[in-house]
Design a protein around this motif. Structure first.
Motif, PDB file in Angstrom:
ATOM      1  N   ALA A 204      27.042  36.838  -8.554  1.00  0.00           N
ATOM      2  CA  ALA A 204      27.885  36.540  -9.715  1.00  0.00           C
ATOM      3  C   ALA A 204      27.227  37.009 -11.021  1.00  0.00           C
ATOM      4  O   ALA A 204      27.887  37.550 -11.914  1.00  0.00           O
ATOM      5  CB  ALA A 204      28.173  35.043  -9.778  1.00  0.00           C
ATOM      6  N   TRP A 205      25.914  36.828 -11.120  1.00  0.00           N
ATOM      7  CA  TRP A 205      25.194  37.247 -12.322  1.00  0.00           C
ATOM      8  C   TRP A 205      25.257  38.759 -12.489  1.00  0.00           C
ATOM      9  O   TRP A 205      25.514  39.257 -13.591  1.00  0.00           O
ATOM     10  CB  TRP A 205      23.742  36.773 -12.251  1.00  0.00           C
ATOM     11  CG  TRP A 205      22.952  37.079 -13.493  1.00  0.00           C
ATOM     12  CD1 TRP A 205      22.263  38.222 -13.768  1.00  0.00           C
ATOM     13  CD2 TRP A 205      22.808  36.232 -14.641  1.00  0.00           C
ATOM     14  NE1 TRP A 205      21.678  38.157 -15.013  1.00  0.00           N
ATOM     15  CE2 TRP A 205      22.010  36.927 -15.573  1.00  0.00           C
ATOM     16  CE3 TRP A 205      23.257  34.955 -14.972  1.00  0.00           C
ATOM     17  CZ2 TRP A 205      21.650  36.394 -16.812  1.00  0.00           C
ATOM     18  CZ3 TRP A 205      22.905  34.409 -16.193  1.00  0.00           C
ATOM     19  CH2 TRP A 205      22.112  35.130 -17.102  1.00  0.00           C
ATOM     20  N   SER A 206      25.016  39.479 -11.417  1.00  0.00           N
ATOM     21  CA  SER A 206      24.985  40.945 -11.500  1.00  0.00           C
ATOM     22  C   SER A 206      26.366  41.518 -11.825  1.00  0.00           C
ATOM     23  O   SER A 206      26.486  42.487 -12.576  1.00  0.00           O
ATOM     24  CB  SER A 206      24.455  41.558 -10.204  1.00  0.00           C
ATOM     25  OG  SER A 206      25.345  41.304  -9.127  1.00  0.00           O
ATOM     26  N   LYS A 207      27.414  40.903 -11.275  1.00  0.00           N
ATOM     27  CA  LYS A 207      28.758  41.437 -11.473  1.00  0.00           C
ATOM     28  C   LYS A 207      29.369  41.034 -12.808  1.00  0.00           C
ATOM     29  O   LYS A 207      30.106  41.808 -13.416  1.00  0.00           O
ATOM     30  CB  LYS A 207      29.682  40.970 -10.341  1.00  0.00           C
ATOM     31  CG  LYS A 207      29.267  41.437  -8.952  1.00  0.00           C
ATOM     32  CD  LYS A 207      29.358  42.954  -8.830  1.00  0.00           C
ATOM     33  CE  LYS A 207      29.005  43.412  -7.413  1.00  0.00           C
ATOM     34  NZ  LYS A 207      29.099  44.876  -7.269  1.00  0.00           N
ATOM     35  N   PHE A 208      29.079  39.825 -13.256  1.00  0.00           N
ATOM     36  CA  PHE A 208      29.783  39.301 -14.434  1.00  0.00           C
ATOM     37  C   PHE A 208      28.905  39.222 -15.685  1.00  0.00           C
ATOM     38  O   PHE A 208      29.407  39.374 -16.799  1.00  0.00           O
ATOM     39  CB  PHE A 208      30.357  37.917 -14.132  1.00  0.00           C
ATOM     40  CG  PHE A 208      31.508  37.946 -13.169  1.00  0.00           C
ATOM     41  CD1 PHE A 208      32.802  38.004 -13.629  1.00  0.00           C
ATOM     42  CD2 PHE A 208      31.283  37.924 -11.807  1.00  0.00           C
ATOM     43  CE1 PHE A 208      33.878  38.037 -12.747  1.00  0.00           C
ATOM     44  CE2 PHE A 208      32.338  37.971 -10.907  1.00  0.00           C
ATOM     45  CZ  PHE A 208      33.642  38.022 -11.373  1.00  0.00           C
ATOM     46  N   VAL A 209      27.627  38.940 -15.508  1.00  0.00           N
ATOM     47  CA  VAL A 209      26.772  38.742 -16.684  1.00  0.00           C
ATOM     48  C   VAL A 209      25.964  40.001 -17.000  1.00  0.00           C
ATOM     49  O   VAL A 209      26.016  40.517 -18.117  1.00  0.00           O
ATOM     50  CB  VAL A 209      25.828  37.544 -16.473  1.00  0.00           C
ATOM     51  CG1 VAL A 209      24.991  37.301 -17.724  1.00  0.00           C
ATOM     52  CG2 VAL A 209      26.609  36.285 -16.095  1.00  0.00           C
TER      53      VAL A 209
END
Length: 226
Positions: free
Chosen positions: A217-222
């Motif tokens: 989630a961090w890599s894709k969104f943040v």
């Protein structure tokens, strides 16, 4: 009696001048401040449905007149949560989670997004929902990332036992999201403890567990920004 053009023009000028003076004398009405919304009475499609489902199990969320805190109470008696057995507790906790997530979507306009993305989903594996504010892609100045701890908790609350036995303000993420939205933050809520869907299908290995889920989630969104 006939009026000359000069008289008619003079009357018109006089009328315009009176209208102008009247407009200047009338003060502009200041817009009324909208009353703060009581989240236990907000009515939206998703939330209304979840409120009814919660009521079928004999519970509701009520704002206290004494301290303004919202509590999870029995519908008929307004007494606190009563433990019956673990099965009932888990089922009630799931319904409370559904209510909180419906509230996040309806009140704070958070969208439910399924990860991993379909093109990256392994065959036979399930996706997990996370919640992302509508302005996530455009509001890049300030962002709040919320991740609950390990255990049997889902997106939207820190501890279901605190929600059920104490107050929603202490146990859920609602106050945190409300503060963020009022102060110009975009918001994303991870869901690292979601390991199986409603059909009991295990989620994709890419997002299974706290580490994999949060990293994806961090890599894709943040980090990269969707």
């Amino acid at each position: 009696m006939e009026h000359s053009d000069e008289d008619m023009n003079a009357d018109s000028d006089k009328e315009q001048e009176e209208n102008k003076l009247q407009e200047e004398e009338e003060p502009e009405e200041e817009p009324e401040e909208e009353p703060e919304e009581d989240f236990s009475t907000v009515v939206h499609p998703n939330l209304a449905r979840q409120t009814k489902l919660l009521a079928k199990m004999g519970y509701c969320i009520v704002k206290s007149e004494e301290d303004g805190q919202h509590r999870f109470l029995q519908t008929d008696s307004h007494e606190k949560f009563k433990f019956v057995d673990q099965k009932h507790y888990d089922k009630l906790g799931d319904k409370l989670c559904d209510w909180v997530q419906a509230f996040m979507m309806d009140k704070f306009r958070l969208n439910k997004v399924m990860i991993p993305f379909k093109e990256e989903l392994s065959e036979g594996a399930a996706q997990a929902p996370i919640f992302v504010s509508e302005d996530w892609e455009t509001n890049t100045e300030r962002a709040l990332v919320l991740i609950q701890g390990t255990g049997d908790v889902r997106s939207g609350y820190w501890a279901r036992s605190v929600c059920m036995n104490d107050t929603m303000e202490l146990g859920s993420m609602i106050p945190d999201i409300e503060f963020a939205r009022k102060n110009g933050f975009s918001v994303i809520v991870f869901n690292p403890n979601y390991n199986r869907n409603e059909q009991n299908v295990t989620v994709d290995d890419k997002i299974r567990g706290m580490g994999h889920h949060s990293s994806y989630a961090w890599s894709k969104f943040v980090e990269n920004g969707v």
